[in-house]
Write a protein that holds these residues in place. Structure first.
Motif, PDB file in Angstrom:
ATOM      1  N   SER A 179      65.249 -21.996   5.570  1.00  0.00           N
ATOM      2  CA  SER A 179      63.809 -22.190   5.471  1.00  0.00           C
ATOM      3  C   SER A 179      63.088 -21.149   6.319  1.00  0.00           C
ATOM      4  N   ASN A 180      62.107 -20.492   5.732  1.00  0.00           N
ATOM      5  CA  ASN A 180      61.255 -19.554   6.463  1.00  0.00           C
ATOM      6  C   ASN A 180      59.939 -20.257   6.734  1.00  0.00           C
ATOM      7  N   ASN A 181      59.731 -20.674   7.991  1.00  0.00           N
ATOM      8  CA  ASN A 181      58.579 -21.489   8.341  1.00  0.00           C
ATOM      9  C   ASN A 181      57.401 -20.686   8.862  1.00  0.00           C
ATOM     10  N   ASN A 193      58.187 -31.112   9.193  1.00  0.00           N
ATOM     11  CA  ASN A 193      58.791 -30.514   8.002  1.00  0.00           C
ATOM     12  C   ASN A 193      59.418 -29.170   8.366  1.00  0.00           C
ATOM     13  N   PRO A 194      60.455 -28.751   7.645  1.00  0.00           N
ATOM     14  CA  PRO A 194      61.023 -29.345   6.425  1.00  0.00           C
ATOM     15  C   PRO A 194      62.015 -30.484   6.648  1.00  0.00           C
ATOM     16  N   GLU A 197      70.142 -27.555   7.398  1.00  0.00           N
ATOM     17  CA  GLU A 197      68.836 -26.890   7.332  1.00  0.00           C
ATOM     18  C   GLU A 197      68.651 -25.996   8.549  1.00  0.00           C
ATOM     19  N   ASP A 202      67.793 -21.234  -0.777  1.00  0.00           N
ATOM     20  CA  ASP A 202      66.499 -20.859  -0.198  1.00  0.00           C
ATOM     21  C   ASP A 202      65.522 -22.014  -0.398  1.00  0.00           C
ATOM     22  N   TRP A 203      65.172 -22.684   0.694  1.00  0.00           N
ATOM     23  CA  TRP A 203      64.277 -23.841   0.608  1.00  0.00           C
ATOM     24  C   TRP A 203      62.885 -23.428   0.138  1.00  0.00           C
ATOM     25  N   ASN A 204      62.411 -22.251   0.579  1.00  0.00           N
ATOM     26  CA  ASN A 204      61.091 -21.783   0.154  1.00  0.00           C
ATOM     27  C   ASN A 204      61.032 -21.638  -1.361  1.00  0.00           C
ATOM     28  N   HIS A 229      54.458 -24.660   0.944  1.00  0.00           N
ATOM     29  CA  HIS A 229      54.919 -24.068   2.203  1.00  0.00           C
ATOM     30  C   HIS A 229      55.836 -25.053   2.912  1.00  0.00           C
ATOM     31  N   PRO A 230      56.965 -24.569   3.470  1.00  0.00           N
ATOM     32  CA  PRO A 230      57.928 -25.484   4.110  1.00  0.00           C
ATOM     33  C   PRO A 230      57.350 -26.296   5.253  1.00  0.00           C
ATOM     34  N   SER A 263      66.344 -22.374  10.259  1.00  0.00           N
ATOM     35  CA  SER A 263      65.243 -21.416  10.117  1.00  0.00           C
ATOM     36  C   SER A 263      65.400 -20.194  11.016  1.00  0.00           C
TER      37      SER A 263
END
Length: 467
Positions: free
Chosen positions: A64-66, A142-143, A32, A94-96, A103-104, A34
């Protein structure tokens, strides 16, 4: 409940489609990430063999885009050099998209739903029944927390994206997660300083080799070959690079104060004899910062080049070879000195130390480290390559860490008391501690917090005295 399918990374390995078929690997590793800096850290660890041989596991890069509004922020896959990092993985997910519309930073499964979410992801990502190993950043939020909850039987490795590894864990972890954390992988950004992060759980820190990380940074910089902004920067023959941060976005400074901080950096560089300067703003910085800096540069007789493209600061170190890097407490400052031997200097750390709240704010240890080992540009002491730092650094960081999270680190109390007693009355050391917090913890140098009524009375008397 939906989950999006995997995106295949630009790699020679053919990844399986998201059909639920067996992966062909005995296990799956999910990384994972970001930030590109974090991805570079993972790439270096992979290259150094810290995650085994490539054929031993299917490797998934989970991006992930946090950002508060991900749709308006720069995507990781738009960063220069990202494609080269992605070749180390069989798939990119893409986690999003996988958890949309959540929202992540806020989404996590309810405990009773976690097994169902695991089945969803195993099907969507073609994981089959293979055991999953998680490699995450910031396990306390998170995430990473959500992933650890979904894959509840998975082992967890944590990697540190910058200086925050030297500070304490932000909050207590559930035992169900803490018992599964095996390693903390981190860069040797401050030689000799041992991370506090996760140490209360007996997690051992493991260094990512310097040569492996530097090689990845060089690889990323090579991807910038022919980039117009980089070419323009090289042609400007800069000798100093100024690093913008996002202190206003974090509520630490106002936008005007952060703008003035950048201007002070420029003026300090000019006073040190630099006539060509690069400014690397943070991606979330408002455009007006560049306007104000241009005006200040004109007044100081400095040639200013603003580089706001999707590039790591380290790419400029490789391509432009500055002789000075200036910032507040950015990790990129320390990277410049450790991996490139570039002298660094700080501006404004004293003001940020005074404003940073709450005391347990995770930025406190990075700020303390930089303030303690990096010279102040505005005092005339000159920039330097800090190296391991003074002997006071380790006890200072451990004392600050105890004051931030005393309940998590009770074994640090005795040495914190000794440190505070030794430096009681030292003005330079005093700025790292809050006297009211010291008082609440029963530590030397502390004082009791004023009662609310007394505070109101003092304010009333002050107003009366002014009238």
């Amino acid at each position: 409940m939906t989950a999006k399918t995997a995106k295949t990374a630009p790699t020679a390995t053919t990844a399986p489609t998201a059909t639920g078929r067996p992966t062909g690997h005995a296990r799956v590793q999910i990384f994972e990430v970001s930030t590109l800096y974090g991805a570079a850290t993972l790439a270096a660890a992979i290259d150094a063999g810290q995650f085994g041989a490539p054929e031993d596991a299917r490797r998934i890069l989970l991006v992930s885009n946090n950002a508060a509004i991900p749709e308006t922020s720069l995507r990781l896959d738009a960063m220069t050099g990202y494609d080269r990092i992605a070749t180390r993985f069989h798939d990119v997910i893409d986690w999003n998209e996988a958890i949309h519309p959540h929202h992540p930073a806020t989404w996590a499964p309810r405990p009773e739903e976690a097994p169902l979410w695991q089945r969803v992801f195993r099907t969507a990502w073609a994981l089959g029944t293979a055991p999953v190993e998680l490699v995450v950043e910031s396990i306390q939020v998170n995430p990473a927390r959500a992933l650890a909850a979904v894959f509840a039987e998975s082992t967890v490795d944590v990697y540190a994206d910058g200086l925050m590894s030297y500070g304490p864990t932000r909050e207590e972890l559930p035992q169900s997660i803490a018992c599964r954390v095996g390693r903390l992988l981190h860069l040797d950004l401050v030689p000799g300083l041992r991370p506090l992060l996760l140490s209360e759980y007996g997690v051992e820190p493991e260094l990512v080799p310097d040569d492996a990380f530097r090689a990845v940074l060089t690889e990323i910089a090579e991807a910038a070959e022919g980039d117009r902004q980089v070419t323009a920067a090289v042609d400007a023959e800069p000798t100093a690079l100024l690093l913008g941060q996002y202190l206003a976005s974090l509520g630490i400074l106002t936008a005007d104060e952060e703008e003035e901080l950048h201007i002070r950096m420029l003026r300090g560089a000019a006073a040190a004899g630099h006539t060509s300067v690069i400014f690397k703003p943070h991606p979330t910085a408002p455009a007006r910062y560049s306007t104000a800096l241009n005006e200040a540069a004109d007044q100081a007789g400095v040639r200013l080049t603003v580089l706001d493209g999707p590039l790591l600061a380290e790419t400029f170190y490789e391509r432009c070879r500055p002789t000075l890097v200036v910032g507040c407490f950015s990790t990129a400052m320390v990277t410049a000195s450790v991996y490139y031997g570039v002298p660094v200097a700080r501006v404004g750390t004293d003001a940020v130390l005074a404003r940073l709240t709450p005391y347990e704010n995770s930025n406190r240890v990075p700020l303390t480290v930089v303030d303690h080992i990096v010279p102040d540009l505005e005092t005339g002491t000159g920039p330097a390559v800090p190296g391991a730092g003074p002997q006071t650094l380790t006890p200072l960081v451990r004392a600050v860490g105890f004051c931030m999270q005393a309940k998590l680190h009770p074994l640090l109390r005795e040495e914190t008391v000794r440190f505070l007693e030794e430096y009681q009355g030292d003005v330079d050391m005093a700025r790292y501690f809050d006297v009211e917090r010291l008082g609440r913890l029963g530590l030397p140098g502390g004082q009791a917090a004023p009662r609310a009524g007394g505070s109101r009375l003092r304010r009333t008397l002050t107003r009366s005295g002014r009238s």
